[in-house]
Write an enzyme that holds these catalytic residues in place. Structure first.
Site, PDB file in Angstrom:
ATOM      1  N   ARG A  27       0.316  -1.326  -0.174  1.00  0.00           N
ATOM      2  CA  ARG A  27       0.465  -0.055   0.259  1.00  0.00           C
ATOM      3  C   ARG A  27       1.282   0.886  -0.110  1.00  0.00           C
ATOM      4  O   ARG A  27       1.766   1.089   1.106  1.00  0.00           O
ATOM      5  CB  ARG A  27      -1.264  -0.219   0.667  1.00  0.00           C
ATOM      6  CG  ARG A  27      -1.622  -0.437   1.831  1.00  0.00           C
ATOM      7  CD  ARG A  27      -2.992  -0.123   0.160  1.00  0.00           C
ATOM      8  NE  ARG A  27      -3.935  -1.349   0.041  1.00  0.00           N
ATOM      9  CZ  ARG A  27      -4.303  -2.403  -0.395  1.00  0.00           C
ATOM     10  NH1 ARG A  27      -3.637  -3.052  -0.941  1.00  0.00           N
ATOM     11  NH2 ARG A  27      -5.502  -3.013  -0.598  1.00  0.00           N
ATOM     12  N   GLU A  40      -2.934   7.584  -4.298  1.00  0.00           N
ATOM     13  CA  GLU A  40      -3.133   7.042  -5.421  1.00  0.00           C
ATOM     14  C   GLU A  40      -4.714   7.252  -5.602  1.00  0.00           C
ATOM     15  O   GLU A  40      -6.091   7.377  -4.451  1.00  0.00           O
ATOM     16  CB  GLU A  40      -4.226   5.300  -4.807  1.00  0.00           C
ATOM     17  CG  GLU A  40      -3.269   4.242  -5.855  1.00  0.00           C
ATOM     18  CD  GLU A  40      -3.043   3.589  -5.210  1.00  0.00           C
ATOM     19  OE1 GLU A  40      -2.464   2.590  -4.670  1.00  0.00           O
ATOM     20  OE2 GLU A  40      -3.637   2.092  -6.188  1.00  0.00           O
ATOM     21  N   HIS A  95      -1.568  -0.316  -9.544  1.00  0.00           N
ATOM     22  CA  HIS A  95      -1.694  -0.783  -8.628  1.00  0.00           C
ATOM     23  C   HIS A  95      -2.189  -2.632  -9.265  1.00  0.00           C
ATOM     24  O   HIS A  95      -3.921  -3.057  -9.607  1.00  0.00           O
ATOM     25  CB  HIS A  95      -2.944  -0.499  -7.996  1.00  0.00           C
ATOM     26  CG  HIS A  95      -3.733  -0.786  -6.594  1.00  0.00           C
ATOM     27  ND1 HIS A  95      -3.650  -0.281  -5.196  1.00  0.00           N
ATOM     28  CD2 HIS A  95      -2.722  -2.305  -6.209  1.00  0.00           C
ATOM     29  CE1 HIS A  95      -4.215  -1.403  -4.207  1.00  0.00           C
ATOM     30  NE2 HIS A  95      -3.684  -2.525  -4.767  1.00  0.00           N
TER      31      HIS A  95
HETATM   32  C1  DGY Z   1      -5.315  -6.590  -2.514  1.00  0.00           C
HETATM   33  O1  DGY Z   1      -6.575  -6.874  -2.321  1.00  0.00           O
HETATM   34  O2  DGY Z   1      -5.435  -6.247  -1.463  1.00  0.00           O
HETATM   35  C2  DGY Z   1      -4.676  -6.058  -3.466  1.00  0.00           C
HETATM   36  O3  DGY Z   1      -4.049  -4.422  -3.148  1.00  0.00           O
HETATM   37  C3  DGY Z   1      -6.324  -5.562  -4.653  1.00  0.00           C
HETATM   38  O4  DGY Z   1      -5.861  -5.772  -5.885  1.00  0.00           O
END
Ligand code: DGY
Length: 326
Positions: free
Chosen positions: A245, A274, A292
């Site tokens: 993240r 983002e 992503h």
């Molecule tokens: C998640 O599932 O957390 C991923 O980042 C989705 O792409």
């Protein structure tokens, strides 16, 4: 299936694969699903969740006090179609007895593939090379042309040795890298032996690694876990990869570190704000930027939607969910 359960209102707040919707329908529910390709606006979302018994949400939707209130006191659960759930205020859900579920496991390999891809892309300058070709810039093979850094016999430092961290470590080991890791929890001793992976402090990991790959969850404790101080500890020749993240990395500090050549480059699948990208990253050749894509395969998205829908059905029918967030 009793009449009571089937009459429950299941709201799907973003477009999900049919595989997931089918699970809901097969269980006798008629989901109220947002079917547009574009994400639902906040205002539309607050309207749509009214009276919902179960919400199936995407990571782009913020589930906070305001949204829980808009949904109403009958809400039983929020089933996120993602393994990460930093979009959900879990404490607020807990205080209202709203269960939260996520989709661990089904996207492990897809995300680890992307982490390895970013490691190779950034160390071997692949995106930069592709830009040369696509821009029709004249080029010629040369002994010293566009040299990158080999990863064989280099050290991968995994921050967050959960399932995706381990899967990334396996892939890196297959490419000849050795693995060290920093993690809150212990890993299975068999896995540690298989990988020859040593647990170290974050400081040691940063000072020793040739590639630092982020795989921890995003929460208050990990916000800006990697910032100016941490970049200063890294080798000037090291690379940062983030498929977890964005907010785990202080993006402005990353730009500054790249500018000051404190590190050699970065491969990013996720961004602090983002979908906005720090302007300081855009023109740089020492970064690889992708939107992503960690879990973005047809098979994985089907599996994520299916798991989230199974969680929703379990809760709606009074059973335990498969993957409840603790
Ligand atoms: C998640 O599932 O957390 C991923 O980042 C989705 O792409």
């Amino acid at each position: 299936m009793g009449q009571f359960e089937v009459s429950l209102r299941l709201v799907v707040t973003g477009k999900i694969p049919n595989a997931g919707l089918e699970v809901l329908r097969q269980a006798g529910f008629t989901p109220d699903a947002w079917m547009n390709d574009t994400a639902i606006s906040r205002q539309e979302l607050l309207e749509k969740v009214k009276g919902a018994d179960v919400l199936i949400t995407l990571l782009t939707e913020r589930v906070d006090e305001e949204l829980l209130q808009a949904a109403g006191p009958q809400l039983k659960a929020v089933c996120n179609v993602a393994v990460g759930y930093n979009n959900i205020d879990v404490a607020a859900c807990k205080s209202r007895n709203v269960l939260v579920t996520n989709t661990p496991g089904v996207l492990t390999d897809a995300t680890a593939d992307i982490a390895l891809a970013l490691i190779l892309m950034v160390t071997r300058r692949l995106a930069e090379g592709e830009r040369v070709i696509r821009s029709q810039t004249p080029w010629q093979w040369g002994m010293f042309y566009m040299l990158g850094t080999g990863i064989t016999n280099r050290v991968l430092g995994v921050v967050g040795m959960g399932a995706i961290g381990i899967a990334t470590a396996r892939r890196a080991k297959a490419c000849g890298m050795s693995v060290i890791y920093f993690s809150r929890s212990e890993i299975d001793s068999k896995v540690a032996t298989e990988l020859g992976a040593k647990k170290v402090s974050l400081e040691e990991l940063l000072k020793t690694s040739d590639v630092v790959s982020i795989h921890c969850p995003s929460n208050e404790a990990t916000h800006h876990l990697i910032g100016a101080t941490q970049f200063a500890m890294m080798k000037n020749s090291a690379f940062l990869v983030n498929t977890a993240r964005g907010p785990i990395v202080d993006e402005q500090a990353l730009v500054n570190a790249l500018e000051a050549k404190e590190i050699a480059g970065a491969g990013l699948d996720v961004f602090e704000f983002e979908p906005k990208i720090n302007a300081g990253l855009i023109g740089r050749d020492d970064v690889v930027l992708i939107p992503h894509l960690g879990s973005a395969t047809t098979q994985t998205r089907d599996a994520m939607a299916t798991l989230a829908a199974k969680n929703a059905v379990a809760i709606a029918t009074g059973n335990s969910p498969l993957t409840q967030v603790s």
